[in-house]
Motif scaffolding. Structure first.
Motif, PDB file in Angstrom:
ATOM      1  N   LYS A 146       0.918  -1.161  -0.115  1.00 35.33           N
ATOM      2  CA  LYS A 146       0.019   0.007  -0.028  1.00 35.33           C
ATOM      3  C   LYS A 146       0.834   1.271  -0.063  1.00 35.33           C
ATOM      4  CE  LYS A 146      -4.020   0.778   2.419  1.00 35.33           C
ATOM      5  NZ  LYS A 146      -4.840   0.807   3.477  1.00 35.33           N
ATOM      6  N   TYR A 147       1.916   1.208   0.463  1.00 34.97           N
ATOM      7  CA  TYR A 147       2.743   2.521   0.759  1.00 34.97           C
ATOM      8  C   TYR A 147       4.117   2.519   0.153  1.00 34.97           C
ATOM      9  CZ  TYR A 147      -0.536   2.045   4.535  1.00 34.97           C
ATOM     10  OH  TYR A 147      -1.598   2.127   5.348  1.00 34.97           O
ATOM     11  N   PRO A 148       4.187   3.200  -1.071  1.00 33.28           N
ATOM     12  CA  PRO A 148       5.490   3.203  -1.656  1.00 33.28           C
ATOM     13  C   PRO A 148       6.727   3.579  -0.615  1.00 33.28           C
ATOM     14  CG  PRO A 148       4.040   4.472  -2.650  1.00 33.28           C
ATOM     15  CD  PRO A 148       3.287   4.112  -1.449  1.00 33.28           C
ATOM     16  N   ASP A 149       7.707   2.993  -0.659  1.00 33.01           N
ATOM     17  CA  ASP A 149       9.035   3.347   0.050  1.00 33.01           C
ATOM     18  C   ASP A 149       9.494   4.698  -0.120  1.00 33.01           C
ATOM     19  OD1 ASP A 149      11.275   3.173   1.869  1.00 33.01           O
ATOM     20  OD2 ASP A 149      12.114   1.606   1.048  1.00 33.01           O
ATOM     21  N   ASP A 150       8.908   5.879   0.085  1.00 36.61           N
ATOM     22  CA  ASP A 150       9.163   7.045  -0.336  1.00 36.61           C
ATOM     23  C   ASP A 150       9.988   8.181   0.327  1.00 36.61           C
ATOM     24  OD1 ASP A 150       7.332   7.598   1.690  1.00 36.61           O
ATOM     25  OD2 ASP A 150       6.048   8.797   0.278  1.00 36.61           O
ATOM     26  N   VAL A 151      10.570   7.471   1.591  1.00 32.23           N
ATOM     27  CA  VAL A 151      11.482   8.321   2.472  1.00 32.23           C
ATOM     28  C   VAL A 151      12.946   8.038   1.880  1.00 32.23           C
ATOM     29  CG1 VAL A 151      12.302   8.949   4.643  1.00 32.23           C
ATOM     30  CG2 VAL A 151       9.841   8.488   4.363  1.00 32.23           C
ATOM     31  N   SER A 152      13.576   8.992   1.405  1.00 33.10           N
ATOM     32  CA  SER A 152      14.910   8.636   0.708  1.00 33.10           C
ATOM     33  C   SER A 152      15.900   8.058   1.783  1.00 33.10           C
ATOM     34  CB  SER A 152      15.617   9.967   0.181  1.00 33.10           C
ATOM     35  OG  SER A 152      15.917  10.939   1.401  1.00 33.10           O
ATOM     36  N   GLU A 153      16.728   7.511   1.024  1.00 34.54           N
ATOM     37  CA  GLU A 153      17.909   6.785   1.946  1.00 34.54           C
ATOM     38  C   GLU A 153      18.613   7.732   2.779  1.00 34.54           C
ATOM     39  OE1 GLU A 153      18.140   3.726   2.488  1.00 34.54           O
ATOM     40  OE2 GLU A 153      19.684   3.592   3.508  1.00 34.54           O
ATOM     41  N   GLU A 154      18.932   9.131   2.011  1.00 35.41           N
ATOM     42  CA  GLU A 154      19.497  10.160   2.760  1.00 35.41           C
ATOM     43  C   GLU A 154      18.707  10.569   4.128  1.00 35.41           C
ATOM     44  OE1 GLU A 154      19.864  13.442   0.079  1.00 35.41           O
ATOM     45  OE2 GLU A 154      20.950  14.585   1.766  1.00 35.41           O
ATOM     46  N   VAL A 155      17.451  10.882   3.878  1.00 32.60           N
ATOM     47  CA  VAL A 155      16.868  11.230   5.061  1.00 32.60           C
ATOM     48  C   VAL A 155      16.918  10.094   6.071  1.00 32.60           C
ATOM     49  CG1 VAL A 155      14.214  11.658   5.618  1.00 32.60           C
ATOM     50  CG2 VAL A 155      15.302  12.741   3.592  1.00 32.60           C
ATOM     51  N   LYS A 156      16.572   8.880   5.792  1.00 27.84           N
ATOM     52  CA  LYS A 156      16.612   7.820   6.718  1.00 27.84           C
ATOM     53  C   LYS A 156      17.844   7.813   7.720  1.00 27.84           C
ATOM     54  CE  LYS A 156      13.443   4.489   4.316  1.00 27.84           C
ATOM     55  NZ  LYS A 156      13.811   3.350   3.395  1.00 27.84           N
ATOM     56  N   THR A 157      19.022   7.904   6.670  1.00 25.82           N
ATOM     57  CA  THR A 157      20.173   7.902   7.618  1.00 25.82           C
ATOM     58  C   THR A 157      20.208   9.181   8.154  1.00 25.82           C
ATOM     59  OG1 THR A 157      21.103   7.182   5.512  1.00 25.82           O
ATOM     60  CG2 THR A 157      22.646   8.279   7.096  1.00 25.82           C
ATOM     61  N   GLN A 158      19.730  10.643   7.832  1.00 24.32           N
ATOM     62  CA  GLN A 158      20.017  11.742   8.778  1.00 24.32           C
ATOM     63  C   GLN A 158      18.989  11.255  10.287  1.00 24.32           C
ATOM     64  OE1 GLN A 158      18.065  14.768   6.553  1.00 24.32           O
ATOM     65  NE2 GLN A 158      19.985  15.171   5.327  1.00 24.32           N
ATOM     66  N   ARG A 159      17.797  10.721   9.990  1.00 22.41           N
ATOM     67  CA  ARG A 159      17.063  10.337  11.178  1.00 22.41           C
ATOM     68  C   ARG A 159      17.509   9.310  12.126  1.00 22.41           C
ATOM     69  NH1 ARG A 159      11.145  10.609   7.879  1.00 22.41           N
ATOM     70  NH2 ARG A 159      11.231  13.036   7.511  1.00 22.41           N
ATOM     71  N   ILE A 160      18.218   8.183  11.495  1.00 30.60           N
ATOM     72  CA  ILE A 160      18.798   7.229  12.262  1.00 30.60           C
ATOM     73  C   ILE A 160      19.989   7.959  13.102  1.00 30.60           C
ATOM     74  CG2 ILE A 160      20.380   6.173  10.866  1.00 30.60           C
ATOM     75  CD1 ILE A 160      19.083   3.454  11.890  1.00 30.60           C
ATOM     76  N   VAL A 161      20.694   8.772  12.228  1.00 25.24           N
ATOM     77  CA  VAL A 161      22.050   9.504  13.081  1.00 25.24           C
ATOM     78  C   VAL A 161      21.349  10.187  14.307  1.00 25.24           C
ATOM     79  CG1 VAL A 161      23.760  11.006  12.913  1.00 25.24           C
ATOM     80  CG2 VAL A 161      23.578   8.945  11.158  1.00 25.24           C
ATOM     81  N   ARG A 162      20.594  11.074  13.888  1.00 24.91           N
ATOM     82  CA  ARG A 162      20.030  11.821  15.031  1.00 24.91           C
ATOM     83  C   ARG A 162      19.363  11.078  16.302  1.00 24.91           C
ATOM     84  NH1 ARG A 162      15.959  16.157  13.028  1.00 24.91           N
ATOM     85  NH2 ARG A 162      15.494  16.741  15.073  1.00 24.91           N
ATOM     86  N   LEU A 163      18.505   9.966  16.092  1.00 26.31           N
ATOM     87  CA  LEU A 163      17.986   9.309  16.960  1.00 26.31           C
ATOM     88  C   LEU A 163      19.210   8.485  17.812  1.00 26.31           C
ATOM     89  CD1 LEU A 163      15.058   9.039  18.032  1.00 26.31           C
ATOM     90  CD2 LEU A 163      14.779   7.427  16.588  1.00 26.31           C
ATOM     91  N   ASN A 164      20.029   7.795  17.039  1.00 25.93           N
ATOM     92  CA  ASN A 164      20.890   7.030  17.990  1.00 25.93           C
ATOM     93  C   ASN A 164      21.786   8.171  18.639  1.00 25.93           C
ATOM     94  OD1 ASN A 164      20.893   4.553  17.051  1.00 25.93           O
ATOM     95  ND2 ASN A 164      21.882   4.636  15.120  1.00 25.93           N
ATOM     96  N   SER A 165      22.260   9.456  18.200  1.00 27.09           N
ATOM     97  CA  SER A 165      22.943  10.389  19.075  1.00 27.09           C
ATOM     98  C   SER A 165      21.985  10.525  20.242  1.00 27.09           C
ATOM     99  CB  SER A 165      23.282  11.434  18.039  1.00 27.09           C
ATOM    100  OG  SER A 165      23.223  12.385  18.747  1.00 27.09           O
ATOM    101  N   LEU A 166      20.902  10.868  20.154  1.00 25.43           N
ATOM    102  CA  LEU A 166      19.854  11.062  21.291  1.00 25.43           C
ATOM    103  C   LEU A 166      20.084  10.186  22.355  1.00 25.43           C
ATOM    104  CD1 LEU A 166      18.050  12.793  22.913  1.00 25.43           C
ATOM    105  CD2 LEU A 166      15.938  11.575  21.461  1.00 25.43           C
ATOM    106  N   GLN A 167      19.755   8.754  21.697  1.00 29.70           N
ATOM    107  CA  GLN A 167      19.824   7.724  22.637  1.00 29.70           C
ATOM    108  C   GLN A 167      21.032   7.561  23.322  1.00 29.70           C
ATOM    109  OE1 GLN A 167      16.917   5.998  23.566  1.00 29.70           O
ATOM    110  NE2 GLN A 167      18.535   5.039  25.106  1.00 29.70           N
TER     111      GLN A 167
END
Ligand code: SF4
Length: 438
Positions: A341-362
């Motif tokens: 149902k949902y195209p995988d539309d969040v770019s790899e670059e944005v996913k990377t930015q988000r995972i880096v931010r969340l890992n750093s916060l954690q």
């Protein structure tokens, strides 16, 4: 025939490999510790993330090449076998001889013999409504922890998850069988058991729910610790908090998968709880069990997740302050609702930015929480001699499952010791033996 098994993925797969070994070795197969000595290679696989499947296929290619034409039957077991049957068998020059899904392990000895005779690809990936391997005692390696699968499958159909398709519907084992297995494990010297289920809240057997089961397991004489993983936040059973609070054998650690902190994304994920409900549950757990260790799983970059929605996940992480978190980028899995149902539309670059931010916060939160433990005494179950840095050091875990490094001579695997925490990083505590602690 000589069999070599490699296991990928979660603890449920580790447990299933022990079941597979038990079935095969009761039938005359032998285990070998080097693939070079094997007649049969079994890869017990995970399909939860795309890279896990790629890793398995790359490894099979590598092993085929290293055997340089020497005969070797290769079987793929587990979730990849169920989910990727067509892709694996139809691939040109497929290196795989047989596929066996998680509910068909009793047929493995026959399938291996047939595959060796017929020289043709075989598969049995049918899912069962009742198979729990209740009567099979897993072939475990010596250690301090024994896994016990209390149920199999999942009915929740979270939109990103392949488990209901690869492992089928929920089925629970009997309380009597699980308690009997615990007695046997204690008699064999295991101080700790970990009860496994995709969603332990759904455990049901002859009128008993998970809280009742946990109470009975924890009453097994001689058992020192019981853990469990994982409960779903949507239907976390409140009686479980009472059982955990009243029973010192039950470890005060809850792995509570958040997945996302935004209501719209949670709804697309079909998690069936809201951000506020999750926050309320986490607060209730912390109030009922002071000092509890809370850990979680998060997916970043689910289809259509915006920056503002991701900020909600950051906010939940800041509010709950988990002790640690497994954070993943969204990975589309074939056959799931999200893939359809949902195209995988969040770019790899944005996913990377988000995972880096969340890992750093954690990392900041984990460090702060660990630093608060300095000076306190923790009961540590020593798990192994040797750490990444030194063969002399020993490592163990607190009741809350936090990793503790102790100096040489602190104890042997299986010992419980009182340790005063002296240092902390975001990932590990260090301590010394506290001889005078009660
Ligand atoms: S509860 Fe959801 S995420 Fe967990 S195994 Fe079931 S479908 Fe997958």
């Amino acid at each position: 025939m000589k069999v070599y098994i490699e296991t990928y993925g979660c603890q449920m797969n580790e447990y299933d490999s022990e079941i597979v070994q038990s079935i095969l070795f009761a039938d005359g197969f032998q285990e070998v510790s080097e693939v070079q000595d094997a007649d049969v290679l079994l890869m017990n696989t995970c399909a939860v993330r795309e890279h896990a499947s790629h890793r398995v296929l790359a490894r099979i290619g590598e092993i085929r090449r290293s055997r340089a034409g020497a005969p070797l039957l290769i079987g793929v077991l587990g979730c990849m076998a169920s989910g990727l049957k067509k892709k694996l068998l139809d691939a040109p020059n497929s290196p795989i001889d047989f596929l066996v899904g998680p509910d068909s392990y009793r047929r493995l000895p026959d399938l291996i013999r047939q595959a060796s005779r017929k020289k043709q690809q075989l598969h049995d990936v049918r899912l069962s409504k009742c198979e729990t391997y209740e009567d099979i005692y897993p072939r475990r390696l010596p250690g301090v922890n024994a896994w016990i699968a209390i149920m199999r499958g999942c009915n929740n159909f979270c939109s990103f998850c392949v488990v209901p398709y690869s492992r089928g519907r929920e089925r629970s084992r009997s309380v009597a069988g699980i308690v009997a297995e615990t007695h046997r494990l204690v008699a064999e010297g295991y101080p700790q058991v970990t009860l496994l289920g995709q969603n332990v809240n759904s455990y049901r057997s002859q009128g008993s729910d998970f809280a009742a089961l946990l109470e009975q397991v924890s009453a097994v004489k001689g058992l020192r610790r019981v853990r469990f993983t994982s409960p779903h936040p949507k239907d976390f059973p409140r009686p479980l908090l009472r059982v955990m609070k009243e029973n010192p054998v039950v470890c005060k650690h809850i792995h509570l998968p958040l997945q996302a902190g935004n209501d719209r994304v949670l709804s697309l994920m079909r998690r069936t709880y809201s951000k506020q409900q999750f926050l309320d549950l986490a607060a209730e757990i912390r109030e009922a069990l002071p000092g509890v260790v809370l850990t979680t799983d998060v997916i970043v970059g689910f289809p259509t997740e915006t920056d503002a929605e991701f900020a909600d996940t950051m906010e939940v992480m800041e509010t709950v302050r988990f002790d640690s978190a497994f954070i993943f980028k969204y990975s589309e899995r074939p056959g799931t609702l999200a893939a359809k149902k949902y195209p995988d539309d969040v770019s790899e670059e944005v996913k990377t930015q988000r995972i880096v931010r969340l890992n750093s916060l954690q990392k900041e939160i984990s460090l702060a929480r660990h630093l608060q433990r300095i000076g306190f005494v923790e009961k540590v179950l020593i798990e192994r001699q040797g750490t990444k840095k030194s063969v002399e050091e020993v490592q163990g875990r607190t009741d809350g499952n936090l990793l503790v490094i102790l100096p040489a001579g602190a104890g042997r695997p299986g010992d419980f010791i009182q340790a005063r925490i002296t240092e902390a990083t975001a990932h590990v505590l260090k301590g010394v033996v506290e001889p005078d602690a009660a």
